[in-house]
Design a protein around this motif. Structure first.
Motif, PDB file in Angstrom:
ATOM      1  N   ALA A  29       4.489   8.786   6.892  1.00 39.62           N
ATOM      2  CA  ALA A  29       4.752   7.952   8.068  1.00 39.62           C
ATOM      3  C   ALA A  29       4.752   6.477   7.691  1.00 39.62           C
ATOM      4  N   LEU A  30       3.853   6.093   6.770  1.00 38.97           N
ATOM      5  CA  LEU A  30       3.750   4.683   6.394  1.00 38.97           C
ATOM      6  C   LEU A  30       4.772   4.304   5.330  1.00 38.97           C
ATOM      7  N   ASP A  31       4.999   5.205   4.373  1.00 39.12           N
ATOM      8  CA  ASP A  31       6.015   4.934   3.343  1.00 39.12           C
ATOM      9  C   ASP A  31       7.369   4.709   4.000  1.00 39.12           C
ATOM     10  N   LEU A  33       8.071   3.261   6.681  1.00 43.63           N
ATOM     11  CA  LEU A  33       8.227   1.994   7.403  1.00 43.63           C
ATOM     12  C   LEU A  33       9.011   0.974   6.588  1.00 43.63           C
ATOM     13  N   GLY A  34       8.921   1.109   5.271  1.00 42.65           N
ATOM     14  CA  GLY A  34       9.631   0.188   4.399  1.00 42.65           C
ATOM     15  C   GLY A  34       9.035  -1.207   4.351  1.00 42.65           C
ATOM     16  N   VAL A  35       7.751  -1.346   4.671  1.00 41.83           N
ATOM     17  CA  VAL A  35       7.084  -2.647   4.527  1.00 41.83           C
ATOM     18  C   VAL A  35       5.825  -2.452   3.683  1.00 41.83           C
ATOM     19  N   PRO A  36       5.382  -3.500   2.981  1.00 35.81           N
ATOM     20  CA  PRO A  36       4.144  -3.367   2.218  1.00 35.81           C
ATOM     21  C   PRO A  36       2.965  -3.141   3.170  1.00 35.81           C
ATOM     22  N   TYR A  37       2.161  -2.142   2.870  1.00 39.71           N
ATOM     23  CA  TYR A  37       1.044  -1.835   3.770  1.00 39.71           C
ATOM     24  C   TYR A  37      -0.191  -1.491   2.964  1.00 39.71           C
ATOM     25  N   GLU A  38      -1.321  -1.418   3.664  1.00 40.62           N
ATOM     26  CA  GLU A  38      -2.535  -0.886   3.057  1.00 40.62           C
ATOM     27  C   GLU A  38      -3.219  -0.017   4.104  1.00 40.62           C
ATOM     28  N   VAL A  39      -3.910   1.009   3.638  1.00 38.83           N
ATOM     29  CA  VAL A  39      -4.724   1.813   4.542  1.00 38.83           C
ATOM     30  C   VAL A  39      -6.164   1.446   4.256  1.00 38.83           C
ATOM     31  N   VAL A  40      -6.862   0.900   5.243  1.00 38.16           N
ATOM     32  CA  VAL A  40      -8.262   0.559   5.041  1.00 38.16           C
ATOM     33  C   VAL A  40      -9.090   1.705   5.596  1.00 38.16           C
ATOM     34  N   THR A  60      -3.805   8.283  -6.719  1.00 33.42           N
ATOM     35  CA  THR A  60      -2.374   8.589  -6.662  1.00 33.42           C
ATOM     36  C   THR A  60      -1.678   7.871  -5.511  1.00 33.42           C
ATOM     37  N   TRP A  61      -2.465   7.242  -4.650  1.00 28.71           N
ATOM     38  CA  TRP A  61      -1.896   6.533  -3.497  1.00 28.71           C
ATOM     39  C   TRP A  61      -2.481   5.126  -3.500  1.00 28.71           C
ATOM     40  N   PRO A  62      -1.827   4.202  -4.251  1.00 31.02           N
ATOM     41  CA  PRO A  62      -2.445   2.889  -4.471  1.00 31.02           C
ATOM     42  C   PRO A  62      -2.687   2.103  -3.189  1.00 31.02           C
ATOM     43  N   GLU A  63      -1.949   2.411  -2.126  1.00 31.18           N
ATOM     44  CA  GLU A  63      -2.144   1.666  -0.876  1.00 31.18           C
ATOM     45  C   GLU A  63      -3.421   2.083  -0.150  1.00 31.18           C
ATOM     46  N   LEU A  64      -4.017   3.184  -0.590  1.00 31.36           N
ATOM     47  CA  LEU A  64      -5.230   3.663   0.081  1.00 31.36           C
ATOM     48  C   LEU A  64      -6.442   2.911  -0.459  1.00 31.36           C
ATOM     49  N   ARG A  65      -7.089   2.195   0.436  1.00 28.71           N
ATOM     50  CA  ARG A  65      -8.213   1.352   0.041  1.00 28.71           C
ATOM     51  C   ARG A  65      -9.478   1.900   0.687  1.00 28.71           C
TER      52      ARG A  65
END
Ligand code: UDP
Ligand code: MG
Length: 327
Positions: A29-31, A33-40, A60-65
């Protein structure tokens, strides 16, 4: 670094059962969107493998913080931690259990950008998957809160919402001790809209909101926005005074008739009744004094033990349990 457009804050308390399903659905769902994101992902002091699993998925999912709180501090405190750490221009908060569909985030972002809004609420149009008890208590909660806080409070809008950076900065500066965001955000008066969605069933695991926490949230909501409970004391006092007047007249009439009444029962009831009323009022007063006291103490409501993005703190992952003993 600062180019993050969207931060998605997910408070989690003992949610190990739901993490695989969450990752499977949130990531596409987030990929998309096509915008840089992070999951906190804020681990609210879980006692299970929530933090470990999140950390492993982060490989394996660098946006996951992963932001880990030292102890269980409560849903709203976990949200506060997430808001403080989030770096995006927009911040969405969402439950971990997939009751709020992650696909709705795209619509929220689109509505906010197209209509120039600062806040977009997720409004639960359909709660048929919730228990009847939850639906009724939630209905009563929103009715009372709209009376106390004002009609700006959208009914059936929980903690699934999108905020702009401006709103987040205002929220961060508030000195609130026990924030209840679903009331606080509407009270700020930012331009807002809403997106309707059907509340789904919890994907896995059990509710982390037992009755005790629901009552806690309801009481925080009432006490944060209104001193009306204190006024109950005045009304009870007036009621007792009226009853007293009536009894006085009754007593005088009976006395003038020359009847002697034994009087034990009436005295006994009056004493009980008045002490109960007094104790209730003292208790209410005490609740507000306790709030003043906590505000004056000014202790942080949560402590961050680890943040995978900033490298703050350390994560104690229980040493590879899989190596020996298992299977
Ligand atoms: N939660 C939390 N800390 C707590 C209780 C709950 O971070 O002390 C999180 C929980 O993991 C979930 C969200 O708050 O992501 C909402 O909780 P839940 O879904 O159990 O509540 P319900 O939907 O049953 O009202
Ligand atoms: Mg839930």
């Amino acid at each position: 670094m600062d180019s993050t457009v969207l931060s998605v804050v997910v408070p989690m308390f003992n949610e190990e059962a739901v993490i695989p399903a969450l990752v499977d659905r949130l990531r596409p769902a987030l990929d998309g969107l096509g915008v840089p994101y992070e999951v906190v992902a804020v681990d609210d002091g879980s006692a299970d493998r929530t933090a470990t699993l999140l950390f492993e998925h982060g490989r394996t999912w660098p946006e996951l913080r992963l932001v880990k709180l030292r102890r269980n501090s409560g849903h709203q405190a976990a949200l506060t931690a997430g808001l403080q750490r989030a770096r995006g221009d927009w911040v969405v908060s969402i439950d971990a259990d997939l009751q709020d569909p992650p696909e709705t985030i795209a619509e929220m972002l689109r509505v906010a950008r197209e209509d120039g809004l600062d806040v977009v609420y997720g409004v639960r149009a359909d709660r048929s998957t919730d228990t009847a008890f939850k639906r009724h208590t939630a209905g009563a909660y929103y009715r009372v809160m709209r009376r106390l806080v004002g009609a700006d409070v959208p009914a059936q809008a929980g903690d699934f919402r999108l905020l702009s950076r401006d709103v987040v900065e205002v929220l961060k500066r508030l000195p609130e001790r026990a924030p209840v965001y679903r009331l606080l955000v509407p009270s700020l008066g930012f331009a807002s809209g809403s997106v309707r969605y059907a509340r789904e069933r919890r994907a896995a695991g059990e509710t982390k909101y037992p009755l005790r926490k629901m009552v806690g949230l309801a009481w925080d909501s009432a006490a944060n926005f209104s001193a009306a409970p204190l006024r109950i004391a005045t009304w009870l006092g007036l009621g007792a005074f009226a009853a007293c007047l009536a009894l006085m007249i009754f007593g005088l009439v009976v006395w003038s008739n020359g009847t002697v009444i034994p009087g034990w029962t009436s005295l006994f009831l009056a004493v009980l009744m008045l002490s109960a009323v007094q104790l209730i009022c003292l208790g209410l007063l005490g609740e507000y004094v306790a709030r003043i006291y906590r505000t004056v103490q000014n202790r942080p409501t949560f402590h961050i033990g680890f943040d995978s993005a900033t490298g703050d703190g350390q994560l104690d992952i229980p040493r590879q349990r899989s190596a020996a003993g298992r299977r």
